[in-house]
Design an enzyme around this catalytic site. Structure first.
Site, PDB file in Angstrom:
ATOM      1  N   HIS A   1      49.320  -1.344  57.070  1.00 54.39           N
ATOM      2  CA  HIS A   1      50.037  -0.072  56.945  1.00 54.39           C
ATOM      3  C   HIS A   1      51.028  -0.034  55.796  1.00 54.39           C
ATOM      4  O   HIS A   1      51.569   1.009  55.475  1.00 54.39           O
ATOM      5  CB  HIS A   1      50.794   0.255  58.243  1.00 54.39           C
ATOM      6  CG  HIS A   1      52.063  -0.524  58.405  1.00 54.39           C
ATOM      7  ND1 HIS A   1      52.076  -1.857  58.704  1.00 54.39           N
ATOM      8  CD2 HIS A   1      53.356  -0.163  58.276  1.00 54.39           C
ATOM      9  CE1 HIS A   1      53.331  -2.285  58.779  1.00 54.39           C
ATOM     10  NE2 HIS A   1      54.131  -1.273  58.515  1.00 54.39           N
TER      11      HIS A   1
HETATM   12  N1  UDP Z   1      52.255  -2.529  67.147  1.00 51.48           N
HETATM   13  C1  UDP Z   1      51.787  -1.891  68.274  1.00 51.48           C
HETATM   14  N2  UDP Z   1      50.596  -1.224  68.175  1.00 51.48           N
HETATM   15  C2  UDP Z   1      49.856  -1.164  67.028  1.00 51.48           C
HETATM   16  C3  UDP Z   1      50.352  -1.831  65.891  1.00 51.48           C
HETATM   17  C4  UDP Z   1      51.563  -2.492  65.979  1.00 51.48           C
HETATM   18  O1  UDP Z   1      52.408  -1.935  69.333  1.00 51.48           O
HETATM   19  O2  UDP Z   1      48.798  -0.521  67.027  1.00 51.48           O
HETATM   20  C5  UDP Z   1      53.549  -3.231  67.237  1.00 51.48           C
HETATM   21  C6  UDP Z   1      53.498  -4.681  66.849  1.00 51.48           C
HETATM   22  O3  UDP Z   1      53.118  -5.478  67.926  1.00 51.48           O
HETATM   23  C7  UDP Z   1      54.923  -4.942  66.386  1.00 51.48           C
HETATM   24  C8  UDP Z   1      55.327  -3.628  65.792  1.00 51.48           C
HETATM   25  O4  UDP Z   1      54.437  -2.652  66.315  1.00 51.48           O
HETATM   26  O5  UDP Z   1      55.761  -5.211  67.479  1.00 51.48           O
HETATM   27  C9  UDP Z   1      55.194  -3.724  64.314  1.00 51.48           C
HETATM   28  O6  UDP Z   1      55.268  -2.480  63.755  1.00 51.48           O
HETATM   29  P1  UDP Z   1      54.771  -2.170  62.293  1.00 51.48           P
HETATM   30  O7  UDP Z   1      53.714  -3.124  61.912  1.00 51.48           O
HETATM   31  O8  UDP Z   1      54.460  -0.723  62.272  1.00 51.48           O
HETATM   32  O9  UDP Z   1      56.075  -2.361  61.417  1.00 51.48           O
HETATM   33  P2  UDP Z   1      56.732  -3.610  60.693  1.00 51.48           P
HETATM   34  O10 UDP Z   1      56.934  -4.687  61.702  1.00 51.48           O
HETATM   35  O11 UDP Z   1      55.829  -4.009  59.571  1.00 51.48           O
HETATM   36  O12 UDP Z   1      58.026  -3.084  60.178  1.00 51.48           O
END
Ligand code: UDP
Length: 373
Positions: free
Chosen positions: A219
């Site tokens: 993403h």
């Molecule tokens: N996550 C979720 N469902 C999904 C994808 C990610 O629950 O379909 C959770 C994942 O387990 C983690 C969080 O969302 O706890 C991460 O979010 P994201 O990857 O959007 O953001 P980042 O961590 O890169 O800021």
């Protein structure tokens, strides 16, 4: 004592859930001062399976304010949030404003509070990718600079702040910043919710159908906004998926951009984004992870899954230095090589890089101490 929490994006719901639980526990035990939490949801993420599902599953208190600000350019989104959050702050007059991570909601919440002289507590302070082109890196640096409490998940994060001269500010300005290694609230979340994570029927069925599978998420703007990088990652995963299934809960932005670029994965099993309980289930059952997510890199480690990170750098450097995570960027050949080699290497998971699951309680205790002093 009144804490005002500003959240808006998926990873923030998960982090805030851990802290809201710590606040509830503090109140349930009758500890003083009693804490009221006012939750402001900016609306940065708004689809049901990017937002509501997390509130439902993790029993996060319903937002007191839903600002409904999503789907806009960075500047427009941050500006609108700033204006609306300011109105809420003037009305609520909190003792502390809690912000999480590195999104536009984090920046808007911290900036609105700081300009009104409300103390800001930044959870996940001190993280740096050293890539200033990343919008998240810009947000992190700016938010850290105006925060009163910098709650760092690791000593490395504290070191990053010291390298930026934070130790010079301590004790030398009116609202001297307090830098504390609390451990990581995502560690708290995984440890608690893994015990409660019942998968949906859909994910149950998917797991039944796959003896062995990889889990992937994509993403981050550096991958999705660059057609060549996205194509290279998709080709690598498609090739890997010819042998071992790759399950990809697809972020809505990435889905739109795949359509726009005319990229159509052939072998990857694309599903809708899932809730946290389904995610924890998928993580605990998969063979390994391919991701550009910050949160997922750590969750892979918590659940002892090798992680191939689809980025050129990471904020979570200790995962790489300890051999839990390998950085492959968007390079098709490196991703495929990592699947053949790194993923099958023997890894010693015996470490505790992010604390023992008590980060949220430490954060609340620090904030109370500041309030009482
Ligand atoms: N996550 C979720 N469902 C999904 C994808 C990610 O629950 O379909 C959770 C994942 O387990 C983690 C969080 O969302 O706890 C991460 O979010 P994201 O990857 O959007 O953001 P980042 O961590 O890169 O800021």
């Amino acid at each position: 004592m009144k804490i005002l929490t500003v959240i808006g994006a998926r990873p923030q719901f998960i982090k805030a859930a851990a802290v809201s639980r710590a606040i509830e526990e503090h109140n349930r035990k009758g500890m003083q001062p009693s804490i009221s939490e006012v939750i402001v949801h900016t609306g940065q993420h708004y689809d049901h399976n990017m937002s509501d599902i997390f509130f439902e599953e993790m029993k996060i208190p319903r937002p007191n304010y839903s600002l409904g600000i999503g789907a806009a350019s960075h500047g427009a989104m941050t500006g609108r949030m700033l204006e609306k959050i300011e109105e809420v702050l003037v009305q609520e007059k909190p003792d502390v404003v809690l912000v999480y991570g590195d999104t536009n909601s984090t920046l808007a919440g911290a900036l609105a509070a700081s300009k009104l002289s409300f103390p800001v507590a930044h959870v996940e302070a001190g993280l740096r990718s050293m890539n200033f082109r990343m919008p998240e890196e810009q947000n992190r640096i700016l938010v850290d600079r105006i925060s009163t409490w910098l709650f760092c998940p690791t000593d490395h994060a504290i070191q990053n702040l010291n390298n930026e001269g934070f130790s010079n500010f301590i004790g030398k300005q009116s609202n001297s910043p307090k830098v504390v290694n609390t451990g990581d609230v995502m560690c708290d979340a995984v440890r608690y919710y893994i015990l409660h994570a019942k998968p949906s029927e859909k994910i149950h069925a998917l797991i039944d159908n796959h003896k062995c599978f990889y889990l992937s998420t994509i993403h981050r703007a550096e991958n999705t906004d660059d057609r060549n990088r996205l194509e290279s990652i998709i080709k690598a995963l498609d090739e890997i998926a010819a042998d071992i299934s790759v399950v990809l809960p697809l972020h809505p932005r990435t889905r739109n951009l795949l359509d726009e670029y005319g990229l159509f994965p052939k072998q990857i099993e694309i599903i809708e984004p899932v809730g946290y309980f389904d995610m924890l289930t998928l993580l605990s059952r998969c063979k390994a992870v391919f991701t550009d997510s910050g949160g997922l890199q750590k969750e892979s480690y918590f659940l002892h899954k090798p992680c191939v990170t689809l980025r050129d750098e990471t904020e979570w450097v200790e995962l790489v230095t300890h051999g839990y995570n390998v950085l492959c960027g968007a390079d098709k050949h490196r991703i495929i090589e990592a699947e053949k080699g790194f993923i099958n290497s023997s890894i010693d998971w015996n470490s505790q890089l992010y604390g023992e699951g008590h980060a949220a309680a430490k954060i609340i205790n620090e904030v109370i101490r500041g309030y009482l002093s």
